[in-house]
Motif scaffolding. Structure first.
Motif, mmCIF file in Angstrom:
data_model
loop_
_atom_site.group_PDB
_atom_site.id
_atom_site.type_symbol
_atom_site.label_atom_id
_atom_site.label_comp_id
_atom_site.label_asym_id
_atom_site.label_seq_id
_atom_site.Cartn_x
_atom_site.Cartn_y
_atom_site.Cartn_z
ATOM 1 N N ALA A 35 11.698 24.553 20.418
ATOM 2 C CA ALA A 35 10.656 23.993 21.278
ATOM 3 C C ALA A 35 11.262 23.426 22.563
ATOM 4 O O ALA A 35 10.710 23.595 23.652
ATOM 5 N N ALA A 36 12.420 22.783 22.440
ATOM 6 C CA ALA A 36 13.085 22.232 23.625
ATOM 7 C C ALA A 36 13.562 23.351 24.554
ATOM 8 O O ALA A 36 13.410 23.263 25.778
ATOM 9 N N LEU A 37 14.137 24.411 23.976
ATOM 10 C CA LEU A 37 14.577 25.534 24.799
ATOM 11 C C LEU A 37 13.391 26.187 25.512
ATOM 12 O O LEU A 37 13.493 26.565 26.683
ATOM 13 N N LEU A 38 12.266 26.300 24.819
ATOM 14 C CA LEU A 38 11.071 26.873 25.436
ATOM 15 C C LEU A 38 10.598 26.016 26.605
ATOM 16 O O LEU A 38 10.306 26.532 27.685
ATOM 17 N N ARG A 39 10.553 24.707 26.400
ATOM 18 C CA ARG A 39 10.137 23.810 27.491
ATOM 19 C C ARG A 39 11.069 23.926 28.688
ATOM 20 O O ARG A 39 10.629 23.962 29.833
ATOM 21 N N LEU A 40 12.373 23.968 28.433
ATOM 22 C CA LEU A 40 13.329 24.105 29.530
ATOM 23 C C LEU A 40 13.133 25.417 30.281
ATOM 24 O O LEU A 40 13.189 25.460 31.513
ATOM 25 N N ALA A 41 12.902 26.494 29.540
ATOM 26 C CA ALA A 41 12.699 27.800 30.177
ATOM 27 C C ALA A 41 11.385 27.811 30.969
ATOM 28 O O ALA A 41 11.334 28.361 32.075
ATOM 29 N N GLU A 42 10.344 27.205 30.426
ATOM 30 C CA GLU A 42 9.065 27.151 31.133
ATOM 31 C C GLU A 42 9.165 26.340 32.417
ATOM 32 O O GLU A 42 8.534 26.671 33.421
ATOM 33 N N LEU A 50 18.736 33.565 28.448
ATOM 34 C CA LEU A 50 19.733 32.770 27.738
ATOM 35 C C LEU A 50 19.077 31.929 26.645
ATOM 36 O O LEU A 50 19.579 31.849 25.522
ATOM 37 N N ALA A 51 17.951 31.313 26.971
ATOM 38 C CA ALA A 51 17.230 30.505 25.988
ATOM 39 C C ALA A 51 16.797 31.358 24.798
ATOM 40 O O ALA A 51 16.855 30.906 23.645
ATOM 41 N N LEU A 52 16.382 32.586 25.048
ATOM 42 C CA LEU A 52 15.972 33.477 23.965
ATOM 43 C C LEU A 52 17.166 33.830 23.077
ATOM 44 O O LEU A 52 17.051 33.821 21.849
ATOM 45 N N ARG A 53 18.317 34.106 23.680
ATOM 46 C CA ARG A 53 19.520 34.398 22.884
ATOM 47 C C ARG A 53 19.904 33.209 22.015
ATOM 48 O O ARG A 53 20.243 33.364 20.835
#
Length: 79
Positions: A35-42, A50-53
């Motif tokens: 969830a944190a990686l998704l927020r950062l990417a958004e 990178l976030a997806l990997r």
């Protein structure tokens, strides 16, 4: 496309945690990380590819850990 894949992966991990298909403690942590990686990417603070990997790696780690047996309760008595 990467953002939608991130959302799908996050939702899949959430479902696994809710269904009890993965170790709950680790599952909650991985879900929070995704969830944190998704927020950062958004927000544009993290490259979505990178976030997806990183998300796939975390989900793969979670899938490789077997569910732990319930903790044994031990009654301690003074000796």
């Amino acid at each position: 496309m990467s953002l939608s894949q991130l959302r799908l992966l996050r939702d899949r991990v959430e479902g696994q945690v809710t269904d009890g298909a993965v170790e709950p403690t680790l599952g909650q942590g991985v879900y929070g990380y995704l969830a944190a990686l998704l927020r950062l990417a958004e927000d544009g603070d993290r490259d979505p590819v990178l976030a997806l990997r990183e998300s796939r790696s975390a989900a793969g780690f979670l899938a490789s850990i077997p569910r732990l047996p319930p903790a044994r309760t031990r009654t301690w008595s003074p000796s």
